[in-house]
Scaffold this motif. Structure first.
Motif, PDB file in Angstrom:
ATOM      1  N   ARG A  29       2.767  -0.446  -0.848  1.00  0.00           N
ATOM      2  CA  ARG A  29       1.525  -0.638  -0.090  1.00  0.00           C
ATOM      3  C   ARG A  29       0.329  -0.084  -0.865  1.00  0.00           C
ATOM      4  O   ARG A  29      -0.742  -0.683  -0.881  1.00  0.00           O
ATOM      5  CB  ARG A  29       1.639   0.025   1.276  1.00  0.00           C
ATOM      6  CG  ARG A  29       0.449  -0.259   2.167  1.00  0.00           C
ATOM      7  CD  ARG A  29       0.735   0.111   3.575  1.00  0.00           C
ATOM      8  NE  ARG A  29       1.333  -1.056   4.216  1.00  0.00           N
ATOM      9  CZ  ARG A  29       1.731  -1.095   5.466  1.00  0.00           C
ATOM     10  NH1 ARG A  29       1.620  -0.033   6.237  1.00  0.00           N
ATOM     11  NH2 ARG A  29       2.250  -2.181   5.978  1.00  0.00           N
ATOM     12  N   ASP A 122       3.103   4.215   6.511  1.00  0.00           N
ATOM     13  CA  ASP A 122       2.327   3.946   7.727  1.00  0.00           C
ATOM     14  C   ASP A 122       1.108   4.859   7.875  1.00  0.00           C
ATOM     15  O   ASP A 122       0.343   4.732   8.826  1.00  0.00           O
ATOM     16  CB  ASP A 122       3.211   4.021   8.972  1.00  0.00           C
ATOM     17  CG  ASP A 122       3.836   5.394   9.185  1.00  0.00           C
ATOM     18  OD1 ASP A 122       3.697   6.275   8.300  1.00  0.00           O
ATOM     19  OD2 ASP A 122       4.471   5.584  10.234  1.00  0.00           O
ATOM     20  N   ILE A 124      -2.002   4.951   6.737  1.00  0.00           N
ATOM     21  CA  ILE A 124      -3.005   4.149   6.042  1.00  0.00           C
ATOM     22  C   ILE A 124      -4.188   5.004   5.602  1.00  0.00           C
ATOM     23  O   ILE A 124      -4.697   4.851   4.488  1.00  0.00           O
ATOM     24  CB  ILE A 124      -3.476   2.968   6.926  1.00  0.00           C
ATOM     25  CG1 ILE A 124      -2.284   2.106   7.365  1.00  0.00           C
ATOM     26  CG2 ILE A 124      -4.507   2.124   6.195  1.00  0.00           C
ATOM     27  CD1 ILE A 124      -1.401   1.607   6.267  1.00  0.00           C
ATOM     28  N   GLU A 125      -4.618   5.917   6.445  1.00  0.00           N
ATOM     29  CA  GLU A 125      -5.731   6.789   6.073  1.00  0.00           C
ATOM     30  C   GLU A 125      -5.348   7.661   4.873  1.00  0.00           C
ATOM     31  O   GLU A 125      -6.125   7.831   3.941  1.00  0.00           O
ATOM     32  CB  GLU A 125      -6.161   7.658   7.248  1.00  0.00           C
ATOM     33  CG  GLU A 125      -7.384   8.499   6.931  1.00  0.00           C
ATOM     34  CD  GLU A 125      -7.877   9.291   8.129  1.00  0.00           C
ATOM     35  OE1 GLU A 125      -8.473  10.349   7.882  1.00  0.00           O
ATOM     36  OE2 GLU A 125      -7.680   8.865   9.279  1.00  0.00           O
ATOM     37  N   SER A 128      -5.307   5.524   1.775  1.00  0.00           N
ATOM     38  CA  SER A 128      -6.663   5.171   1.341  1.00  0.00           C
ATOM     39  C   SER A 128      -7.321   6.349   0.619  1.00  0.00           C
ATOM     40  O   SER A 128      -8.007   6.158  -0.389  1.00  0.00           O
ATOM     41  CB  SER A 128      -7.508   4.695   2.519  1.00  0.00           C
ATOM     42  OG  SER A 128      -7.774   5.736   3.427  1.00  0.00           O
ATOM     43  N   GLN A 144     -12.473   3.778   3.472  1.00  0.00           N
ATOM     44  CA  GLN A 144     -12.491   2.914   4.655  1.00  0.00           C
ATOM     45  C   GLN A 144     -12.255   1.448   4.280  1.00  0.00           C
ATOM     46  O   GLN A 144     -11.651   0.698   5.042  1.00  0.00           O
ATOM     47  CB  GLN A 144     -13.836   3.033   5.408  1.00  0.00           C
ATOM     48  CG  GLN A 144     -14.164   4.423   5.857  1.00  0.00           C
ATOM     49  CD  GLN A 144     -14.917   5.238   4.800  1.00  0.00           C
ATOM     50  OE1 GLN A 144     -14.812   5.018   3.597  1.00  0.00           O
ATOM     51  NE2 GLN A 144     -15.665   6.227   5.266  1.00  0.00           N
ATOM     52  N   ALA A 147      -8.478   1.121   3.731  1.00  0.00           N
ATOM     53  CA  ALA A 147      -7.788   1.169   5.023  1.00  0.00           C
ATOM     54  C   ALA A 147      -8.040  -0.098   5.831  1.00  0.00           C
ATOM     55  O   ALA A 147      -7.112  -0.648   6.431  1.00  0.00           O
ATOM     56  CB  ALA A 147      -8.230   2.402   5.815  1.00  0.00           C
ATOM     57  N   SER A 148      -9.268  -0.588   5.829  1.00  0.00           N
ATOM     58  CA  SER A 148      -9.582  -1.821   6.571  1.00  0.00           C
ATOM     59  C   SER A 148      -8.791  -2.999   6.033  1.00  0.00           C
ATOM     60  O   SER A 148      -8.280  -3.813   6.797  1.00  0.00           O
ATOM     61  CB  SER A 148     -11.077  -2.129   6.492  1.00  0.00           C
ATOM     62  OG  SER A 148     -11.810  -1.146   7.159  1.00  0.00           O
ATOM     63  N   ASN A 151      -5.081  -2.586   7.042  1.00  0.00           N
ATOM     64  CA  ASN A 151      -4.936  -2.820   8.488  1.00  0.00           C
ATOM     65  C   ASN A 151      -5.112  -4.292   8.853  1.00  0.00           C
ATOM     66  O   ASN A 151      -4.516  -4.751   9.826  1.00  0.00           O
ATOM     67  CB  ASN A 151      -5.919  -1.954   9.279  1.00  0.00           C
ATOM     68  CG  ASN A 151      -5.486  -0.513   9.335  1.00  0.00           C
ATOM     69  OD1 ASN A 151      -4.295  -0.213   9.400  1.00  0.00           O
ATOM     70  ND2 ASN A 151      -6.445   0.391   9.300  1.00  0.00           N
ATOM     71  N   ALA A 152      -5.893  -5.026   8.091  1.00  0.00           N
ATOM     72  CA  ALA A 152      -6.142  -6.435   8.391  1.00  0.00           C
ATOM     73  C   ALA A 152      -4.998  -7.347   7.936  1.00  0.00           C
ATOM     74  O   ALA A 152      -4.948  -8.508   8.332  1.00  0.00           O
ATOM     75  CB  ALA A 152      -7.440  -6.892   7.739  1.00  0.00           C
ATOM     76  N   THR A 154      -1.072  -8.003   7.970  1.00  0.00           N
ATOM     77  CA  THR A 154       0.078  -7.581   8.774  1.00  0.00           C
ATOM     78  C   THR A 154       1.430  -7.820   8.130  1.00  0.00           C
ATOM     79  O   THR A 154       2.428  -7.502   8.728  1.00  0.00           O
ATOM     80  CB  THR A 154       0.053  -8.287  10.135  1.00  0.00           C
ATOM     81  OG1 THR A 154       0.084  -9.703   9.906  1.00  0.00           O
ATOM     82  CG2 THR A 154      -1.188  -7.908  10.912  1.00  0.00           C
TER      83      THR A 154
END
Length: 157
Positions: A29, A122, A124-125, A128, A144, A147-148, A151-152, A154
């Protein structure tokens, strides 16, 4: 030319990490998010001084070899095994642009040499901030953004 994120994960990132004996979902990831942020999945883009899909600079590339891999002979041998024999000898930096497995290995080693604990897949923060602290090359990008993007999307890492 951009590369599909799922294809990059399944055909390059995961097999490269497995070959190095360092595969984890978090590493997968992290590298996927790195490629998304640094080049938008375009191995031929030229932002700042970076080369290839991870936008690794020539200086950074050589630092990996001279300051880290020189002291990790088994890992260095594996990474060198990913490079094309003729091209690497003529222009090692070109491998960052044309050889996705090699550039993925070098990108992973940039993170690896930090010797910091990789956050969970998992987190993500956490991922990032790991990217921002150890890799981010572009001043206009922020944790950010990383992370965005994660998160976008899937699909499974």
């Amino acid at each position: 030319m951009t590369i599909n994120a799922v294809d990059l994960t399944e055909h390059v990132i995961k097999p490269t990490l497995e070959y190095l004996g360092m595969h984890t979902p978090a590493a997968e990831r992290l590298l996927l998010g790195t490629a998304a942020q640094e080049s938008g999945f375009d191995p031929f883009c030229q932002h700042n001084q970076g080369i290839g899909i991870y936008q690794i600079s020539s200086v950074q590339h050589w630092q990996i070899w001279d300051e880290y891999l020189a002291f990790q002979p088994d890992l260095a041998s594996k990474v060198r095994g990913l490079a094309s024999q003729h091209q690497f000898l003529q222009d090692p930096d070109q491998e960052l642009k044309t050889n996705l497995s090699y550039s993925t290995a070098i990108a992973w080693i940039i993170y690896l040499r930090s010797e910091n604990q990789l956050p969970a897949a998992d987190d993500i923060e956490g991922l990032s901030h790991f990217w921002d602290n150890h890799f981010c090359h572009q001043q206009q990008h922020h944790p950010q953004d990383f992370a965005s993007w994660i998160n976008a999307h899937t699909f499974a890492a």
